[in-house]
Design an enzyme around this catalytic site. Structure first.
Site, PDB file in Angstrom:
ATOM      1  N   ASP A 267       0.824  -1.220   0.000  1.00 54.04           N
ATOM      2  CA  ASP A 267       0.000   0.000   0.000  1.00 54.04           C
ATOM      3  C   ASP A 267       0.855   1.266   0.000  1.00 54.04           C
ATOM      4  O   ASP A 267       2.063   1.239   0.250  1.00 54.04           O
ATOM      5  CB  ASP A 267      -0.919  -0.034   1.219  1.00 54.04           C
ATOM      6  CG  ASP A 267      -2.174   0.806   1.026  1.00 54.04           C
ATOM      7  OD1 ASP A 267      -2.256   1.556   0.035  1.00 54.04           O
ATOM      8  OD2 ASP A 267      -3.078   0.706   1.875  1.00 54.04           O
TER       9      ASP A 267
ATOM     10  N   ASP B 187       1.061  -7.652 -10.187  1.00 50.54           N
ATOM     11  CA  ASP B 187       0.059  -8.638 -10.560  1.00 50.54           C
ATOM     12  C   ASP B 187      -1.332  -8.003 -10.529  1.00 50.54           C
ATOM     13  O   ASP B 187      -2.157  -8.271 -11.392  1.00 50.54           O
ATOM     14  CB  ASP B 187       0.102  -9.842  -9.617  1.00 50.54           C
ATOM     15  CG  ASP B 187       1.394 -10.618  -9.732  1.00 50.54           C
ATOM     16  OD1 ASP B 187       1.746 -11.007 -10.860  1.00 50.54           O
ATOM     17  OD2 ASP B 187       2.069 -10.824  -8.708  1.00 50.54           O
TER      18      ASP B 187
END
Length: 884
Positions: free
Chosen positions: A193, A255
């Site tokens: 994050d 991803d």
């Protein structure tokens, strides 16, 4: 500063500094991992601890964590939700290893990371971790004894404003060591994050004063180190990225990538507008570029799909859609995330979800997720969705409310949304947008009903509602499946366009040229068996010379199964389309077929679509113009181009004197049940023997007689292969002046429907309820018998059979039916006992036999097939039932 301040989501500001202009997408190869090859991530279905952290604005309680794990294992795991992951609010985490790595989620927790990874595994679940390996917590910074793994470098030496500084010696070892630390525990999902803070510093997405801007080059370095350490064993989710230059770095190293603001309350406002007060419909040039999932998933759709990023719309708090349109909104959220390939990440908990579980466990939605399905919004042109300046509205080049895509089996999925507060009508033309010139069978995903054969679809949508349908194309050649390039994954500079004519469907992919070396299009193609398939590439090339390219086949595991070069002759203009065909080896299951214009290739081409021809039968339609693949016994046969059933050629038998002729072909097949059919015509002479013969499959030879008639008839037979092979033969013996025409021979894997064509002459294998059903030999669709319903008075008749031994997954049940007398109040096929709600296929009035179909997602290895009619003075004729 305190880590709580650093990573609590509620500190994110809604207004961002905007200084960069939009740039064109560079040609860059996407990250190569199992996750990207899957198409919709390794974990398309999982549970996250976001909600308890968000609502309490505090770290996750350990007892609540355990209770949710147990609930997920009991209720969601059976539906395919295979992972649980922690979320943020790591304030109060100070206990670390000697190398500065957190021992557990929170100091108040009794157990460490390893304990919980093991506990999850004991429940059949994988565990994910929310953590950024760039972070250095204060207790580590203040402890000079904490050293970078494998070195004597104090971690405080690489510390800057809460992060590891990638310009300093030891940072790489620290960051990659952190990834390996989690990976060694068995953690396969890492949610990283606050990435925009690292790249552009203070003010970026609420970053505190003092956080430096490391810049895009150092940001890319950090991501590269993370993904190098993750390898193919860990999925890397990139959260709060700036996505600069149309996510150029994120495509290379991620991803998954977040494309909108945080879920927060997770209601309609967030889904349609945004959260944290950021409810704009305009574009920013950095995080968060688009405020809501509709815009974010639309804007980045060209870099989503197999081999590309999984676009992450964030989490679903499904119970928080409330008000008069709540049900509509719940269906819309799940449909949008499914169409865009975003994971269905459940943030609801065991004690908050209420009665909303059914929305998250719709078996047809889950089937699409497991297939790796990713669609795209309807593209109007090749212009980017982003405007040329920050703060502007979208360009209107894509439709966020109409989405289309293809499954790995080539079926179409369409979702039509209504984001407005008024009722609207939405429509889609199958030929124009999907390339389906013959239409197809339409199925409603949320109502689990079959809507019949259509060439277009129009629906009236209430506010905030969605209509999501699947379309099984009406293919004249059912052994060939077309995959459209414009809804596949286009990569490395390949680009959607529709500025020429003559293409199939909504558009094509261009920029397969020397200026974009390595540009390619990737298709996900399911093969029912391992073997050789014919793949036809439809292209445009008006360069004035032959253009070259290549095509390869890989598995989800990355293994290469087949490669071939392409030589595409010049056409007159770019509005003209040609085709080249190559033979490729496919393995059973999902194959990744990639068409590439490499650096070593010459010329340029546009790609329209590929046709994948099931090649169990070599030269099944005799389209090679000869008997290639078949062995002829006798000299009274050939191939010509007159009076074909389909295509350009047929096989014929003929002699004006006595003869015996046979052609046959032996196939290697996985054991299972197969439906074999052929289009045949025998109209001259009276042969003593004229039949299709099936042998070598592990049972007694099966014969299907070929009827005399002036028109082509389709014959069928079903065999259960136990020997791994099957011989298909056509045999005619006659005294002279007799013919036989053969075309379009097909073999399809299917379920073992007992007495599927009623060729026992009775109802063996079926259970009849009522006294108005029978079997006779008049007006059959194929073979010698059919089933009929009839009564000249009021009646109710039911016929049913449960087909067992099916693989779990999507199945299509087909039948040939005719209802040509009377006006029944009920006349339908019903599919039930497969693990989901009953699916109904209405049987319309028709003077000719027609094929009906129903699609279900099997979860228990079986399907009950029922035919039901209620009426007075009505009939129904049924023949040739198959499960595919």
């Amino acid at each position: 500063m305190k880590k709580k301040t650093l990573i609590s989501r509620k500190v994110i500001a809604s207004c961002l500094a905007l200084v960069m202009l939009f740039a064109l997408v560079p040609a860059a190869s996407a990250r190569e991992s199992e996750s990207t090859r899957m198409g919709t991530s390794l974990y398309p279905l999982y549970w996250t601890a976001y909600e308890p952290c968000f609502t309490a604005d505090a770290p996750l309680d350990e007892a609540r964590w355990k209770a949710n794990i147990d609930w997920v294992a009991e209720t969601l795991l059976p539906a395919g939700y295979t992972m649980v992951t922690t979320d943020g609010w790591l304030g109060g985490s100070t206990q670390t290893t000697e190398n500065g790595y957190l021992l557990k989620y929170n100091d108040n927790w009794e157990h460490d990371w390893q304990y919980w990874a093991d506990y999850c595994r004991s429940k059949g679940l994988d565990m994910g971790v929310y953590y950024n390996p760039l972070w250095i917590i204060d207790s580590v910074r203040d402890d000079p004894s904490k050293t970078v793994i494998g070195t004597n470098i104090p971690i405080q030496d690489i510390y800057t404003a809460g992060f590891a500084d990638v310009t300093k010696t030891g940072a790489k070892e620290y960051i990659q060591g952190y990834v390996k630390y989690f990976k060694d525990m068995g953690v396969r999902f890492l949610r990283v994050d606050f990435l925009c803070w690292y790249e552009t510093g203070a003010g970026s997405g609420g970053a505190p004063v003092g956080v430096p801007a490391w810049g895009s080059e150092n940001y890319a370095k950090a991501l590269r180190w993370i993904t190098e350490a993750a390898g193919d064993d860990m999925e890397v989710s990139l959260v709060m990225p700036n996505s600069l230059n149309h996510a150029a770095n994120e495509v290379l190293y991620g991803d998954l990538m977040r494309v909108d603001t945080d879920t927060t309350n997770g209601d309609w406002t967030w889904l349609n507008k945004g959260s944290f007060g950021d409810e704009r419909q305009t574009w920013n040039d950095r995080f968060c570029q688009w405020a809501n999932p509709f815009q974010g998933l639309t804007g980045f759709s060209d870099i989503g799909g197999r081999g590309n990023l999984t676009l992450d719309g964030d989490f679903l708090r499904i119970q928080n859609f409330t008000g008069p349109y709540a049900d509509n909104e719940k269906r819309s959220a799940i449909s949008l995330f499914t169409m865009a390939g975003s994971p269905l990440a459940v943030a609801s908990q065991y004690d908050t979800i209420g009665d909303n579980l059914s929305y998250l466990t719709n078996p047809e939605i889950l089937a699409l997720k497991k297939d790796g399905f990713v669609g795209k919004p309807v593209y109007y042109n090749g212009t980017p969705f982003e405007p040329s300046y920050s703060g502007g509205p979208d360009t209107g080049s894509r439709d966020p409310e109409r989405w289309i895509g293809q499954t790995s089996r080539g079926d179409w999925v369409v979702a039509l949304f209504n984001r407005s507060d008024a009722t609207v009508t939405k429509s889609i033309d199958f030929a124009q947008l999907l390339g389906l010139t013959n239409g197809g069978s339409v199925h409603d995903v949320w109502n689990h009903t079959n809507l019949g054969s259509m060439s277009s679809y129009t629906v009236s949508l209430a506010p905030h509602d969605v209509s999501m349908i699947t379309i099984t194309p009406d293919r004249r050649d059912t052994t060939a499946v077309r995959y459209e390039a414009e809804v596949a994954s286009f990569r490395n500079g390949a680009h959607f366009n529709n500025d020429h004519t003559g293409q199939s469907g909504n558009g094509f992919v261009d920029q397969l040229s020397g200026e974009h070396a390595g540009a390619n299009v990737l298709f996900g193609v399911n093969a029912d068996y391992a073997g050789t398939y014919q793949v036809t590439v439809r292209y445009a090339n008006a360069t004035g010379a032959v253009s070259t390219g290549s095509v390869d086949v890989r598995g989800i595991d990355g293994q290469i199964y087949s490669t071939s070069s392409l030589a595409m002759p010049n056409m007159t203009t770019w509005d003209d389309w040609g085709s080249v065909t190559v033979d490729l080896s496919l393995h059973q299951g999902i194959n990744l077929i990639t068409v590439t214009r490499g650096a070593e290739d010459t010329g340029a081409f546009n790609l329209d679509c590929i046709d994948v021809q099931a090649a169990k039968l070599v030269n099944s339609g005799f389209e090679k113009g000869d008997l290639t693949g078949w062995t002829a016994t006798g000299t009274n046969c050939g191939v010509d181009s007159s009076d074909m059933y389909s295509g350009s050629y047929k096989c014929y038998f003929w002699s004006d004197s006595a003869f015996q002729q046979k052609i046959d072909q032996t196939l290697t097949l996985p054991n299972g049940t197969y439906l074999i059919s052929a289009a045949v015509k025998q109209y001259s002479g009276t042969p003593e023997v004229c039949r299709m013969e099936l042998s070598g499959f592990g049972g007694s030879v099966q014969y299907t007689e070929i009827p005399h008639g002036n028109s082509y008839a389709r014959i069928y037979d079903m065999v259960s292969v136990t020997s791994g092979s099957l011989n298909i033969a056509f045999h005619e013996q006659a005294s002279g002046s007799a013919n036989l025409q053969i075309d379009d021979v097909k073999i399809l894997p299917c379920g073992d429907v007992q007495n599927f064509g009623f060729e026992t002459g009775d109802l063996t294998g079926w259970i009849a309820t009522g006294s108005s059903a029978g079997v006779d030999g008049s007006d059959v669709y194929q073979g010698n018998y059919k089933c009929y319903f009839w009564n000249d008075t009021q009646f109710t008749q039911k016929l049913e059979q449960t087909v067992t031994g099916l693989q779990n997954g999507a199945h299509v049940v087909t039948a040939w039916v005719k209802q040509d007398s009377g006006d029944p109040s009920v006349c339908q096929m019903e599919l039930s006992d497969y693990g989901g709600s009953t699916v109904y296929s209405r049987i319309p009035h028709s003077t000719e036999y027609m094929q009906i179909s129903g699609t279900v997602y099997v979860t228990n290895g079986r399907i009950k097939i029922t035919f039901l009619e209620e009426g007075n003075g009505c009939n129904l004729q049924i023949d040739c039932i198959a499960v595919q």
